[in-house]
Design a protein around this motif. Structure first.
Motif, mmCIF file in Angstrom:
data_model
loop_
_atom_site.group_PDB
_atom_site.id
_atom_site.type_symbol
_atom_site.label_atom_id
_atom_site.label_comp_id
_atom_site.label_asym_id
_atom_site.label_seq_id
_atom_site.Cartn_x
_atom_site.Cartn_y
_atom_site.Cartn_z
ATOM 1 N N SER A 119 0.852 -1.188 0.000
ATOM 2 C CA SER A 119 0.000 0.000 0.000
ATOM 3 C C SER A 119 0.888 1.240 0.000
ATOM 4 O O SER A 119 1.929 1.275 0.657
ATOM 5 C CB SER A 119 -0.878 0.005 1.253
ATOM 6 O OG SER A 119 -1.415 1.288 1.469
ATOM 7 N N LYS A 120 0.442 2.239 -0.731
ATOM 8 C CA LYS A 120 1.201 3.509 -0.778
ATOM 9 C C LYS A 120 0.955 4.339 0.488
ATOM 10 O O LYS A 120 1.609 5.352 0.713
ATOM 11 C CB LYS A 120 0.762 4.339 -1.995
ATOM 12 C CG LYS A 120 1.227 3.756 -3.305
ATOM 13 C CD LYS A 120 2.683 4.143 -3.560
ATOM 14 C CE LYS A 120 3.231 3.486 -4.816
ATOM 15 N NZ LYS A 120 4.661 3.167 -4.703
ATOM 16 N N TRP A 121 -0.024 3.921 1.265
ATOM 17 C CA TRP A 121 -0.396 4.652 2.483
ATOM 18 C C TRP A 121 0.567 4.259 3.610
ATOM 19 O O TRP A 121 0.245 3.501 4.518
ATOM 20 C CB TRP A 121 -1.847 4.345 2.823
ATOM 21 C CG TRP A 121 -2.453 5.055 4.006
ATOM 22 C CD1 TRP A 121 -3.187 4.478 4.995
ATOM 23 C CD2 TRP A 121 -2.405 6.460 4.330
ATOM 24 N NE1 TRP A 121 -3.590 5.422 5.905
ATOM 25 C CE2 TRP A 121 -3.113 6.657 5.515
ATOM 26 C CE3 TRP A 121 -1.806 7.574 3.725
ATOM 27 C CZ2 TRP A 121 -3.266 7.898 6.129
ATOM 28 C CZ3 TRP A 121 -1.951 8.824 4.336
ATOM 29 C CH2 TRP A 121 -2.673 8.971 5.518
ATOM 30 N N ASN A 122 1.802 4.767 3.462
ATOM 31 C CA ASN A 122 2.839 4.417 4.444
ATOM 32 C C ASN A 122 3.838 5.555 4.567
ATOM 33 O O ASN A 122 3.889 6.454 3.724
ATOM 34 C CB ASN A 122 3.543 3.125 4.039
ATOM 35 C CG ASN A 122 4.453 3.317 2.837
ATOM 36 O OD1 ASN A 122 5.545 3.850 2.949
ATOM 37 N ND2 ASN A 122 3.988 2.915 1.653
ATOM 38 N N VAL A 123 4.637 5.499 5.598
ATOM 39 C CA VAL A 123 5.539 6.605 5.943
ATOM 40 C C VAL A 123 6.561 6.915 4.848
ATOM 41 O O VAL A 123 6.949 8.069 4.677
ATOM 42 C CB VAL A 123 6.240 6.316 7.302
ATOM 43 C CG1 VAL A 123 7.172 5.113 7.206
ATOM 44 C CG2 VAL A 123 6.989 7.525 7.813
ATOM 45 N N ASN A 183 -8.523 3.389 5.509
ATOM 46 C CA ASN A 183 -7.954 3.982 4.291
ATOM 47 C C ASN A 183 -7.715 2.977 3.182
ATOM 48 O O ASN A 183 -7.978 3.276 2.018
ATOM 49 C CB ASN A 183 -6.648 4.700 4.623
ATOM 50 C CG ASN A 183 -6.892 6.124 5.089
ATOM 51 O OD1 ASN A 183 -7.033 7.037 4.298
ATOM 52 N ND2 ASN A 183 -7.006 6.304 6.399
ATOM 53 N N ASN A 184 -7.173 1.809 3.514
ATOM 54 C CA ASN A 184 -6.969 0.808 2.473
ATOM 55 C C ASN A 184 -8.333 0.192 2.149
ATOM 56 O O ASN A 184 -9.007 -0.344 3.035
ATOM 57 C CB ASN A 184 -5.988 -0.262 2.959
ATOM 58 C CG ASN A 184 -4.572 0.278 3.037
ATOM 59 O OD1 ASN A 184 -4.016 0.726 2.025
ATOM 60 N ND2 ASN A 184 -3.998 0.269 4.230
ATOM 61 N N PRO A 185 -8.753 0.263 0.885
ATOM 62 C CA PRO A 185 -10.107 -0.175 0.525
ATOM 63 C C PRO A 185 -10.385 -1.625 0.936
ATOM 64 O O PRO A 185 -9.505 -2.478 0.823
ATOM 65 C CB PRO A 185 -10.126 -0.048 -1.003
ATOM 66 C CG PRO A 185 -8.954 0.775 -1.375
ATOM 67 C CD PRO A 185 -7.981 0.760 -0.255
ATOM 68 N N GLY A 186 -11.616 -1.832 1.427
ATOM 69 C CA GLY A 186 -12.020 -3.171 1.835
ATOM 70 C C GLY A 186 -11.829 -3.437 3.322
ATOM 71 O O GLY A 186 -12.428 -4.356 3.873
ATOM 72 N N GLY A 187 -10.983 -2.633 3.970
ATOM 73 C CA GLY A 187 -10.786 -2.800 5.409
ATOM 74 C C GLY A 187 -12.098 -2.541 6.145
ATOM 75 O O GLY A 187 -12.961 -1.808 5.648
ATOM 76 N N SER A 188 -12.250 -3.124 7.318
ATOM 77 C CA SER A 188 -13.510 -2.945 8.038
ATOM 78 C C SER A 188 -13.495 -1.630 8.827
ATOM 79 O O SER A 188 -12.441 -0.999 8.986
ATOM 80 C CB SER A 188 -13.771 -4.125 8.978
ATOM 81 O OG SER A 188 -12.839 -4.113 10.022
ATOM 82 N N ALA A 189 -14.682 -1.256 9.312
ATOM 83 C CA ALA A 189 -14.795 -0.038 10.122
ATOM 84 C C ALA A 189 -15.820 -0.306 11.212
ATOM 85 O O ALA A 189 -16.943 -0.726 10.911
ATOM 86 C CB ALA A 189 -15.237 1.131 9.254
ATOM 87 N N ALA A 190 -15.408 -0.077 12.458
ATOM 88 C CA ALA A 190 -16.353 -0.267 13.554
ATOM 89 C C ALA A 190 -17.517 0.690 13.374
ATOM 90 O O ALA A 190 -17.333 1.825 12.933
ATOM 91 C CB ALA A 190 -15.656 0.004 14.877
#
Ligand code: FHN
Length: 466
Positions: A124-128, A164-171
């Motif tokens: 994932s590009k969503w990283n430091v 943020n990463n698509p498909g991840g769950s959300a409470a």
């Protein structure tokens, strides 16, 4: 010829021995953890930039949840990373602070529910590395510093929730009350219909795709690229399936000595230890399973600039003793700033706990639970020795008559002294089995004064009253 065959067989035998991976039993893996008793939790991520405030408004609740409780759209939240530049990050200093506080291990959020990875990842590009001006892996130098100072390192990984990463769950949480978002009613209706999500960008993949594309490869990276790891700390199994959990669990074979907690997926994946959060269990709730209380120093895990509601070092020292007296571990949290510093209050607490631990750590490390439960005036931990048993009575409330009276005491006394400084104390046991220890007139340590008592034989505390 015989010689060649013999040499080859010998070589094969030696190589087998060298490469055979011994399967460790759970007890073998847990040895260091049960000794350690005290560790540091670190919640760090881009949420330290807003630090509890969004668009000029304070969002209540815990700081690392700001994206969810403020229902911040993905694209907007990702802009925050552009300001995440922790130039003051000094992992060497962090690890020294943990070590000097008496902590034996660190567990850091490699990826929290906002999906942001503090490490270099191809998944994932969503990283430091890819999303921030800092541009460097934050976990590698921490792993190096931990190795340098002999501190064990564990990674927290939010395996299911990922906003943020698509498909991840959300409470399924409503927009934080008190935040005057004019649109919150509409957003909350949307989240209800969309399994907790509030932005269509979160739903361009299925949960199963997220597991295969992000969670599995990232956990593999974490278990491969940072040397020996002590702990994988899963969190919030929202929407988790047995299939996904099995995939993640099977990766753990990459680190044969690793310990995991009980949050991968309930109830089929119990892990190695339970994780009561923000509370210390009552004795009646304990069932012999290893456990670790995780707790914040103030009211948040991730940094919030306006939360100064810190517990005192005395309270935290007593929590540690309460936990040790019940046979558990204490994982105490620090939420660093976006620049990479521990808040000053945390630094002060760690230093004060360290001063106490330096003198009294013997009453904590590697000790066993009190055989008698709790005392009204304090706590007890024990250690079996070749000579008999050592008891550590940690006195919180100094008796008005300067005497510790412990009934139901069936062992022969060897000695009693103050752990700090070693001053001998007058002590005696009556025929009726009452241990009396004469104490100095004032508590030498207002946080907790430890009385070290050595006795012959093993303790049978069943006859002891509280
Ligand atoms: O939602 C998280 C929370 O942010 C924090 O990480 C704690 C730490 O145990 N775990 C979750 C709540 O149980």
């Amino acid at each position: 010829m015989k010689k060649v065959i013999f040499t080859l067989t010998l070589l094969l035998w030696i190589m087998q021995g060298a490469f055979a991976q011994k399967v460790l039993t759970r007890d073998e893996r847990m040895v260091w953890w049960r000794e350690a008793r005290f560790g540091m939790f670190i919640h760090w991520g881009v949420y330290a930039v807003p630090a509890g405030e969004w668009k000029g408004q304070r969002i209540g609740g815990i700081g690392e949840w700001i994206m969810n409780r403020g229902k911040i759209p993905v694209a907007e939240y990702q802009q925050i990373a552009r300001q995440f530049n922790p130039v003051k990050y000094d992992p060497d200093a962090w690890v020294r602070m943990a070590r000097d506080a008496g902590m034996k291990y660190i567990v850091i959020t490699s990826k929290h529910h906002d999906g942001f990875a503090l490490f270099e990842t191809k998944a994932s590009k969503w990283n430091v590395v890819d999303a921030t001006p800092y541009g460097k892996d934050l976990l590698k130098p921490l792993a190096d510093a931990c190795r340098k100072y002999g501190i064990r390192l564990g990674f927290y990984y939010s395996q299911a929730q990922d906003w943020n990463n698509p498909g991840g769950s959300a409470a399924r949480r409503p927009t934080r009350e008190g935040w005057a978002n004019p649109d919150s009613a509409r957003i909350d209706a949307y989240t209800k219909a969309h399994r907790g999500h509030w932005d269509p960008a979160q739903e361009t993949k299925t949960f199963a795709q997220y597991i295969d594309d992000v969670a599995v490869p990232q956990v593999r990276e974490l278990l491969t690229n940072y040397g020996e790891l002590a702990i994988l700390w899963w969190d919030t199994p929202t929407d988790m399936t047995d299939e996904a959990a099995t995939k993640l669990q099977s990766l753990l074979s990459l680190q044969p000595a690793i310990i995991t907690n009980d949050r991968l997926k309930r109830p089929n994946f119990p892990g190695d230890h339970k994780t009561p959060e923000q509370r210390i269990p009552n004795l009646a709730d304990l069932d012999g399973t290893d456990w670790e209380t995780c707790m914040t120093m103030n009211g948040t895990w991730g940094y919030k600039y306006y939360d100064h509601n810190y517990k005192t070092p005395q309270t935290l020292i007593r929590h540690l003793l309460d936990i040790a007296s019940k046979g558990g571990n204490f994982l105490l949290n620090v939420g660093p700033t976006a620049e990479g510093e521990f808040p000053p209050e945390s630094v002060d607490i760690l230093a004060k706990m360290g001063q106490w631990m330096k003198v009294n750590g013997e009453a904590v490390y590697g000790t066993k639970a009190s055989p008698w439960g709790l005392f009204t005036w304090g706590r007890c931990t024990t250690r079996e020795t070749p000579k008999g048993t050592t008891l550590y009575f940690s006195v919180f409330d100094w008796p008005a008559d300067d005497r510790l009276v412990i009934p139901g005491f069936n062992n022969n006394l060897i000695s009693a002294k103050l752990l700090a400084g070693g001053t001998r104390l007058k002590a005696s046991v009556t025929k009726a089995g009452v241990l009396t220890i004469d104490l100095p007139p004032d508590a030498p340590d207002p946080a907790a004064t430890v009385i070290k008592v050595e006795v012959k034989g093993r303790i049978d505390g069943r006859s002891m009253t509280k």
